[in-house]
Design an enzyme around this catalytic site. Structure first.
Site: not given
Ligand code: CAA
Length: 241
Positions: A12-14, A82, A86, A141-142, A147, A179
Site C-alpha cells: 500500500r501507499g509509498i 518502508n 502514525t 513535527q508538533a 514519529y 507529505y
Molecule cells: N506547533 C505548535 N502548536 C501547534 C501546532 C504546531 N505545529 N499544531 C497545533 N498546535 C496547537 C494548536 O494551536 C492547539 O493549541 P490551543 O489548544 O492552544 O488552541 C493545540 O496545539 C492542539 O491542536 P489541535 O486542535 O490540532 O489538537 P488535536 O488534539 O485536535 O490534534 C493532532 C492534534 C492530531 C496532532 C493534529 O494537530 C494533527 O493532525 N497535526 C498534524 C500532525 C502531522 O503533521 N502529522 C503527519 C502525519 S503524515 C506523516 O507522518 C507522514 C510523513 O512522514 C510526513
C-alpha cells in the site's frame, strides 16, 4: 538471475509504488504487509507481486518471514524498510502505548529487518538497505514526538550501519519523504492539511508515491555502491538538511 528485494509495508501507499518500481527495474519483489489482507490480495492480483504477512515489530516473525522469502524467491539483495505507522497526538495527550507502538514499528522494525538480512548480505558481499525516514524525522513535527523520534532514529541507525557494511559491499541509505498523497497523510484532518501543512510545501502540492520510489530504485542499483550513509530528501522543498 534477478535479485530479490523485500519491501516492508510494500502493498500500500509509498511501499506499493516502491514494490512496483523495483519489479519494473527487474527485481523479484516480496511485498511484506502486517494486517490488510484484502489490500494485499488486490495488490498481488493487479501487479503479480507476491505478498508476505508478518509484523516488522516482531523479531521472530521477521526472521521467519525472511527465511520464507529466501526459500521461495532467493537470497535477499535489497531491503527497503518502508513499513510505518502514525499515532499522532500533542505530547500532553500522548499515551505510553502511542509512543511504544510507533517506536516498535518505525524504529525497532528497521533494526529487526536489517538484522535478519545482514549476515546473508555480509556473506554474499552485496546488499542494499534503504530506510524510509521522513521530513518529520529531520525537522520534528508538533503532534508527532513519537514519529519524529523514530524517524530521526532511523537516520542515526543508517549512518552507523553504513560504516559497518561498507567493506562488505552493503550500502545503507535513507530516503526522507515529505507529505505524500497516501492514506496516512489523507487521514490528517482536512483543515489541518490544507491550512497548516500544504502552505509549507513550496511546490504547492503533496508528493506522489512514485516520486519516492524513483529515489529508492536509484539507491538500490548495482552501480550505487559508492553512495552510503546518505539521506535523499524528497519533500517538495519543505525542508533542507
Ligand atoms: N506547533 C505548535 N502548536 C501547534 C501546532 C504546531 N505545529 N499544531 C497545533 N498546535 C496547537 C494548536 O494551536 C492547539 O493549541 P490551543 O489548544 O492552544 O488552541 C493545540 O496545539 C492542539 O491542536 P489541535 O486542535 O490540532 O489538537 P488535536 O488534539 O485536535 O490534534 C493532532 C492534534 C492530531 C496532532 C493534529 O494537530 C494533527 O493532525 N497535526 C498534524 C500532525 C502531522 O503533521 N502529522 C503527519 C502525519 S503524515 C506523516 O507522518 C507522514 C510523513 O512522514 C510526513
Amino acid at each position: 538471475m534477478s535479485k530479490t528485494a523485500i519491501v516492508t509495508g510494500g502493498s500500500r501507499g509509498i511501499g506499493a509504488a516502491i514494490s512496483i518500481a523495483l519489479k519494473n527495474a527487474g527485481y523479484t519483489v516480496a511485498a511484506n504487509y502486517a494486517g490488510n489482507d484484502e489490500a494485499a490480495a488486490k495488490f498481488t492480483a493487479e501487479t503479480g507481486i507476491r505478498t508476505f504477512k508478518w509484523s516488522v515489530a516482531d523479531y521472530e516473525a521477521c526472521a521467519a518471514g525472511v527465511k520464507q522469502v529466501e526459500a521461495e524467491l532467493g537470497p535477499v539483495a535489497v531491503l527497503v524498510n518502508n513499513a510505518g505507522i502514525t499515532r499522532d497526538a500533542m505530547f500532553h495527550k500522548m499515551t505510553p502505548a502511542q509512543w511504544k507502538e510507533v517506536i516498535d514499528t518505525n524504529l525497532t522494525g528497521v533494526f529487526n529487518m536489517a538484522h535478519c538480512v545482514w549476515n546473508g548480505m555480509r556473506d554474499r558481499k552485496f546488499g542494499r538497505i534503504v530506510n524510509i525516514s521522513s521530513v518529520n524525522g529531520q525537522k520534528g513535527q508538533a503532534g508527532q514526538a513519537n514519529y519524529s523520534a523514530a524517524k530521526a532514529g532511523d537516520i542515526g541507525f543508517t549512518r552507523a550501519l553504513a560504516q559497518e557494511g561498507a567493506r562488505a559491499g552493503i550500502t545503507v541509505n535513507v530516503v526522507a519523504p515529505g507529505y505524500i498523497g497516501t492514506d496516512m497523510v489523507k487521514a490528517i484532518d482536512e483543515k489541518v492539511l490544507n491550512e497548516r501543512i500544504i502552505p509549507q510545501i513550496p511546490v504547492g502540492r503533496l508528493g506522489e508515491p512514485e516520486e519516492i520510489a524513483r529515489a529508492v530504485v536509484f539507491l538500490a542499483a548495482d552501480d550505487a555502491g559508492f553512495i552510503t550513509g546518505s539521506t535523499i530528501s524528497a519533500n517538495g522543498g519543505q525542508f533542507f538538511s
